[in-house]
Design a protein around this motif. Structure first.
Motif, PDB file in Angstrom:
ATOM      1  N   THR D 186     -28.934 -24.353  79.195  1.00 27.74           N
ATOM      2  CA  THR D 186     -27.593 -23.960  79.635  1.00 27.74           C
ATOM      3  C   THR D 186     -26.545 -24.908  79.102  1.00 27.74           C
ATOM      4  O   THR D 186     -25.508 -24.492  78.566  1.00 27.74           O
ATOM      5  CB  THR D 186     -27.535 -23.920  81.172  1.00 27.74           C
ATOM      6  N   LEU D 187     -26.822 -26.200  79.233  1.00 30.00           N
ATOM      7  CA  LEU D 187     -25.852 -27.182  78.742  1.00 30.00           C
ATOM      8  C   LEU D 187     -25.666 -27.045  77.229  1.00 30.00           C
ATOM      9  O   LEU D 187     -24.541 -27.113  76.710  1.00 30.00           O
ATOM     10  CB  LEU D 187     -26.326 -28.599  79.117  1.00 30.00           C
ATOM     11  N   TYR D 189     -26.107 -24.393  75.389  1.00 27.72           N
ATOM     12  CA  TYR D 189     -25.384 -23.150  75.099  1.00 27.72           C
ATOM     13  C   TYR D 189     -23.882 -23.352  75.239  1.00 27.72           C
ATOM     14  O   TYR D 189     -23.098 -23.040  74.331  1.00 27.72           O
ATOM     15  CB  TYR D 189     -25.870 -22.056  76.052  1.00 27.72           C
ATOM     16  N   LEU D 190     -23.479 -23.885  76.378  1.00 29.26           N
ATOM     17  CA  LEU D 190     -22.045 -24.049  76.641  1.00 29.26           C
ATOM     18  C   LEU D 190     -21.418 -25.020  75.645  1.00 29.26           C
ATOM     19  O   LEU D 190     -20.347 -24.789  75.075  1.00 29.26           O
ATOM     20  CB  LEU D 190     -21.829 -24.571  78.072  1.00 29.26           C
ATOM     21  N   ARG D 193     -21.221 -23.602  72.007  1.00 30.02           N
ATOM     22  CA  ARG D 193     -20.149 -22.625  71.857  1.00 30.02           C
ATOM     23  C   ARG D 193     -18.787 -23.301  71.937  1.00 30.02           C
ATOM     24  O   ARG D 193     -17.867 -22.978  71.160  1.00 30.02           O
ATOM     25  CB  ARG D 193     -20.267 -21.577  72.952  1.00 30.02           C
ATOM     26  N   ALA D 194     -18.671 -24.247  72.848  1.00 31.98           N
ATOM     27  CA  ALA D 194     -17.395 -24.947  72.960  1.00 31.98           C
ATOM     28  C   ALA D 194     -17.032 -25.619  71.638  1.00 31.98           C
ATOM     29  O   ALA D 194     -15.866 -25.683  71.245  1.00 31.98           O
ATOM     30  CB  ALA D 194     -17.446 -25.980  74.081  1.00 31.98           C
ATOM     31  N   LEU D 195     -18.023 -26.075  70.917  1.00 38.80           N
ATOM     32  CA  LEU D 195     -17.773 -26.787  69.658  1.00 38.80           C
ATOM     33  C   LEU D 195     -17.889 -25.877  68.448  1.00 38.80           C
ATOM     34  O   LEU D 195     -17.834 -26.351  67.299  1.00 38.80           O
ATOM     35  CB  LEU D 195     -18.741 -27.972  69.536  1.00 38.80           C
TER      36      LEU D 195
END
Lengths: 198, 198, 198, 198
Positions: D186-187, D189-190, D193-195
């Motif tokens: 999960t970490l 993935y987030l 995508r954020a980067l």
DNA sequence: TATGAATGAGATTTCATTCAT
DNA sequence: GATGAATGAAATCTCATTCAT
């Protein structure tokens, strides 16, 4: 019916009785009494300097109601009936003035002033009993070698402490009488035999 | 001889006895006990959680010294001599453990826990006396209608409260015996007559 | 305006906020709060039982001001704008209630009760975010394999901990934003990309 | 294998880890640690001046084991795989050094000294992440207007605070991952995508 | 007369830290 | 090197009591 002020003083004493009975004199706080009276703590101090003074006032009420109203028969004699009646009176008085009489006992454990007061109240009873004992000694029913005051004190202790434990303590332990009459009967039986009455 | 720690625990208990006797359990502060023991207040807390625990420890010492060492004769019978001796033992025990026995009485007026403890200790004596009373009832010396436990409780009160007032209170009031023997004699006389002995 | 008493309670809470902010909840002593409030320590205890209760009261004020006033849009959807606005609201709320929010964090490190309270407050936000994530999953913008609550918790942590460090800590370390807007912009940027918005 | 002294120092640190994990750094008392170590409190003071010094020593062990052993690739680049691996390393490190990392967080809430130490440790990670962000900005994957340090700090907060809540708190609240892998996935993935990675 | 509010004074209790052995 | 024992220095909290209104 009294002025407003007298009414309030009475209200406070009544509240104190309730609280002393519920929590014990030593555990009672001024604020508890104030709460029970529905007054502010500050109001109490308009009438009594402190908790001690409230108990003192209660004891004075007690004394004027009980002792002053005459100890009939200062040279009285014990018969089976008069003895039972005297013990019954003591029992009922203790019942009625439980907060005062338990309160002074507890207060005495903390302040010498109340020990003195207690001993003075006690003295009235002890002297009366001692008078009866002297009569019985003259009648040959009690050993003349006995100091009547010492004997009276011991008998008084039986009465007083039985009332304290049986009436005053929520957990009176084993040997609690089932009724007022049983208590009075038992105490009368022991006492009358100890004194050689019939 | 015990480790240093055990010695200190003992020292604290001894100091507490002194202070309880002098000022009363309720008036005693941890600081007073610490001063008496020649220790810092903090030291006390290395051994006891609070004043209550000190009294508890003292009571346990008392119990192991007194009650556990046997109440000989569980089905015993009272004679004039055995009665006097039993009363004398009680008197001497009360004398020896005055701080403990007065202390628990006072503590009981403030904390239910100690009232329970007191009643438990009392129960031992009341049961024993009640046993004797039952025998006397069978022998026809005591009225069979009497509840032996109630009678025993009343007799116990006489003994206990006389000790409390005569030994424990600095101002014992009127009717104080002049000597241990007078106290024991008087109590024995009243008690034995009440129970129809001799 | 409230009675004097209500004013004093408020005064104490305000003083506590100041002291918590200055010294931290854990370092704050009742005395410090009393000094700050210009009151005696004893006065504080007329209003709050202990330091914990002061924080609790502050948190209740916070909750009634913030959470109860409605989380509008329970089934809401994130757009670029609504997301930025939500983050901005969080940022401003954290700013406004810094002593409360940092305080509960610190209190949680010492007492489980506050950990629970913190987690309950957090839960409101996490659930709301998770709702948005579910919508985005249905729209195919977020991987459907993701547990929306786990993802929401992680995103919430980013927000919350950034506020904690950037707003709450005097020494926030490297990477501190130069302005509120920069903070909000950066968080919005990362968050929106992580969630595939726009 | 070390001298006796070194062994004892290690024993104390190990005991401290256990106690910090169980009770939290702030709640841990020197005597608790001594008990856990099976040593006298006095012994602890032969090795460490106080609880702070124990945590310091634990943190030095941590630093020499983790940070000093090389942060490979100071100019590294994120790929999907390297990112996941970096996050996994952080996760495992946090797991392994939970008492140290939660401990410093808690200590920081009470003593500025530990806040500084925490921020210094954090700085290493933030700088590394910021370096990666700069690369991504050059590659056009991240908005060039973003301050890479601010973004790195925010991302670091997500990671760090998720670990803190999910691994460190017994009551982690809602949104807790069911497994290490879920957390890391999960970490990752987030974060990815954020980067804008892949 | 009544009181809401405030407080001085003190006792309890905790705990990090030291010291003599 | 190790420790049992002791303690100084606080902080918390309670409660009787007072005061301004």
């Amino acid at each position: 019916m009294g002025t407003k002020g007298q009414q309030t003083a009475q209200l406070i004493k009544t509240a104190a009785r309730t609280v002393f009975k519920r929590d014990g004199y030593l555990n009672a706080r001024m604020t508890d009494i104030a709460d029970e009276a529905g007054k502010s703590p500050a109001t109490l101090y308009n009438y009594f300097d402190n908790k001690r003074e409230i108990l003192h006032a209660m004891l004075e009420d007690f004394l004027s109601r009980v002792l002053d109203q005459g100890n009939p028969d200062p040279q009285g004699v014990y018969t089976s009936e008069s003895l039972r009646s005297a013990i019954a009176v003591f029992w009922r008085t203790y019942t009625e003035f439980l907060p005062e009489l338990v309160g002074i006992t507890h207060a005495a454990s903390v302040e010498d002033e109340f020990l003195q007061a207690w001993m003075q109240i006690r003295e009235v009873g002890v002297k009366q009993i001692a008078g009866r004992v002297k009569v019985l000694q003259r009648q040959g029913l009690v050993d003349p070698k006995l100091d009547p005051y010492v004997a009276a004190s011991a008998l008084s202790s039986m009465l007083e402490h039985s009332c304290y434990l049986w009436l005053g303590m929520d957990a009176g332990g084993i040997g609690r009488p089932g009724s007022d009459d049983e208590a009075i009967d038992t105490l009368t039986y022991l006492w009358s035999r100890a004194l050689g009455i019939e």
